[in-house]
Design a protein around this motif. Structure first.
Motif, PDB file in Angstrom:
ATOM      1  N   ARG B  72      29.902   5.643  42.326  1.00  0.00           N
ATOM      2  CA  ARG B  72      30.662   5.348  40.890  1.00  0.00           C
ATOM      3  C   ARG B  72      31.889   5.456  40.861  1.00  0.00           C
ATOM      4  O   ARG B  72      32.658   4.706  39.720  1.00  0.00           O
ATOM      5  CB  ARG B  72      30.087   6.229  39.760  1.00  0.00           C
ATOM      6  N   ALA B 114      44.303 -10.919  39.135  1.00  0.00           N
ATOM      7  CA  ALA B 114      43.047 -10.888  38.669  1.00  0.00           C
ATOM      8  C   ALA B 114      42.325 -10.896  39.987  1.00  0.00           C
ATOM      9  O   ALA B 114      41.279 -10.047  39.965  1.00  0.00           O
ATOM     10  CB  ALA B 114      42.689 -12.275  37.765  1.00  0.00           C
ATOM     11  N   ALA B 118      40.022  -7.366  40.653  1.00  0.00           N
ATOM     12  CA  ALA B 118      38.276  -7.766  40.989  1.00  0.00           C
ATOM     13  C   ALA B 118      38.083  -6.949  42.383  1.00  0.00           C
ATOM     14  O   ALA B 118      36.993  -6.362  42.409  1.00  0.00           O
ATOM     15  CB  ALA B 118      38.123  -8.962  40.987  1.00  0.00           C
ATOM     16  N   THR B 119      38.885  -7.221  43.073  1.00  0.00           N
ATOM     17  CA  THR B 119      38.660  -6.528  44.655  1.00  0.00           C
ATOM     18  C   THR B 119      38.644  -5.149  44.479  1.00  0.00           C
ATOM     19  O   THR B 119      37.743  -4.643  45.129  1.00  0.00           O
ATOM     20  CB  THR B 119      39.685  -7.124  45.676  1.00  0.00           C
ATOM     21  N   ASN B 121      38.110  -3.129  42.024  1.00  0.00           N
ATOM     22  CA  ASN B 121      37.221  -2.746  41.033  1.00  0.00           C
ATOM     23  C   ASN B 121      35.915  -2.772  41.757  1.00  0.00           C
ATOM     24  O   ASN B 121      34.958  -2.275  41.212  1.00  0.00           O
ATOM     25  CB  ASN B 121      37.383  -3.303  40.170  1.00  0.00           C
ATOM     26  N   SER B 122      35.635  -3.773  42.577  1.00  0.00           N
ATOM     27  CA  SER B 122      34.237  -3.840  43.095  1.00  0.00           C
ATOM     28  C   SER B 122      34.021  -3.032  44.518  1.00  0.00           C
ATOM     29  O   SER B 122      33.043  -2.981  44.934  1.00  0.00           O
ATOM     30  CB  SER B 122      33.924  -5.181  43.470  1.00  0.00           C
ATOM     31  N   ILE B 123      34.913  -2.298  44.946  1.00  0.00           N
ATOM     32  CA  ILE B 123      34.503  -1.507  46.191  1.00  0.00           C
ATOM     33  C   ILE B 123      34.682  -0.096  45.852  1.00  0.00           C
ATOM     34  O   ILE B 123      35.645   0.428  45.697  1.00  0.00           O
ATOM     35  CB  ILE B 123      35.795  -1.881  47.227  1.00  0.00           C
ATOM     36  N   THR B 127      31.112   2.406  49.510  1.00  0.00           N
ATOM     37  CA  THR B 127      31.519   0.887  50.175  1.00  0.00           C
ATOM     38  C   THR B 127      32.446   1.185  51.201  1.00  0.00           C
ATOM     39  O   THR B 127      32.467   0.740  52.390  1.00  0.00           O
ATOM     40  CB  THR B 127      31.594  -0.219  49.067  1.00  0.00           C
ATOM     41  N   LYS B 130      31.457   2.919  54.249  1.00  0.00           N
ATOM     42  CA  LYS B 130      30.677   1.987  55.175  1.00  0.00           C
ATOM     43  C   LYS B 130      31.487   1.141  56.101  1.00  0.00           C
ATOM     44  O   LYS B 130      31.416   0.945  57.200  1.00  0.00           O
ATOM     45  CB  LYS B 130      29.825   1.095  54.351  1.00  0.00           C
ATOM     46  N   LEU B 131      32.629   0.916  55.304  1.00  0.00           N
ATOM     47  CA  LEU B 131      33.751  -0.105  56.140  1.00  0.00           C
ATOM     48  C   LEU B 131      34.364   0.597  57.074  1.00  0.00           C
ATOM     49  O   LEU B 131      34.519   0.229  58.008  1.00  0.00           O
ATOM     50  CB  LEU B 131      34.703  -0.665  54.890  1.00  0.00           C
TER      51      LEU B 131
END
Lengths: 166, 138
Positions: B72, B114, B118-119, B121-123, B127, B130-131
């Protein structure tokens, strides 16, 4: 409900994927269409039976390079994913495109989206493609985060658009 | 985008601690691994503690432990604790902003920002781990 539906895009050798003990991933059947319509309507607020019937007609069953898969929990459709292999658009060698993914929101975080995505990736892999793409609205944090969690990164392609209305 | 030193320290710390949530590590151990200043990291860890992302463990063998939810918590969540992720539209007005050239420039910069937001906020941290694993395995 985890859902993205934006991009309208072989014979599939996919057999049922048993994922855990709660659901299986299988190829969509005609009987699934009403549940797909209902799940989409719950997200978008708009029932589109003709659209989904057309999608089923073009992607349902066993088709080479086209995959319409559903997650089935004891006979109830709890999620679906649709994708296809496309070649040479935008100069790209054959690659898999995922253009719809939806999971029952009551069952989110249960691994259904991951299982659907992995199943369609397996199908793409069996077809022979090694790159999978999708398009997500930039402000759709939920879906974007899901695909990121699957290891997807920004593509080497950028999507551009223009308003052409007078 | 160039992250400030404190932000990078914070990201290293939360990723290191979140990779093994039950383990506790001292600021020294983390600082040594990433080649950063222990003093600087100690301040950063206090900030992360106030935000509930890490917790200090007292006593012998004490240190810090991850206390957040890695699924989260996004990169943007952590970055915003240490620096402002500004947008052209929310920033101060600059000379020339109201000219056609200024508006066009703002439009292009907003597009870049933007995508950046977005990048980030999405990782999530999960995640990212894992990367990290993929880079470690490479």
């Amino acid at each position: 409900m985890l859902s993205m539906n934006g991009y309208h895009l072989g014979i599939m050798s996919l057999t049922d994927h048993k994922i855990g003990q709660d659901f299986i991933i299988r190829i969509a059947k005609a009987d699934d269409v009403p549940a797909v319509v209902a799940m989409d309507e719950a997200v978008t607020g708009l029932a589109k039976p003709d659209y989904w019937q057309d999608i089923f007609d073009r992607y349902g069953g066993r088709r080479r390079g086209r995959y319409f898969l559903v997650a089935d929990h004891e006979g109830t459709m709890v999620g679906f994913i649709i994708g296809e292999v496309r070649a040479w658009e935008f100069g790209s060698p054959p690659c898999g495109w995922v253009f719809t993914l939806s999971v029952d929101d009551k069952l989110r975080l249960g691994g259904i989206g991951t299982a659907l995505f992995q199943a369609v990736c397996d199908a793409f892999r069996k077809y022979g493609v090694t790159k999978v793409r999708t398009t997500v609205a930039r402000d759709n944090d939920l879906v974007m985060s899901f695909f990121r969690s699957q290891g997807m990164m920004a593509s080497s392609f950028l999507q551009l658009e223009i308003d052409v209305a007078s | 985008m160039r992250l400030q030193k404190a932000t990078r320290c914070a990201l290293y710390a939360v990723l290191e601690l979140a990779s093994e949530p039950d383990r506790q590590m001292s600021a020294n151990e983390i600082a040594e691994k990433y080649g950063i200043s222990t003093n600087h990291l100690a301040k950063v860890l206090r900030n992360l503690g106030r935000e509930g992302l890490v917790e200090a463990v007292r006593g012998a063998g004490g240190g810090y432990r991850f206390a957040g939810n890695p699924k989260r918590t996004t990169l943007l969540d952590v970055i915003r604790l240490f620096e402002t992720v500004e947008t052209v539209s929310s920033g101060e007005r600059e000379p020339g902003d109201e000219t056609p050239e200024g508006k066009a420039l703002s439009q292009v910069i907003e597009e870049i920002e933007a995508t950046e937001r977005a990048t980030l906020n999405s990782i999530s941290l999960a995640t990212m781990l894992k990367l990290v694993g993929r880079h470690g395995a490479a």
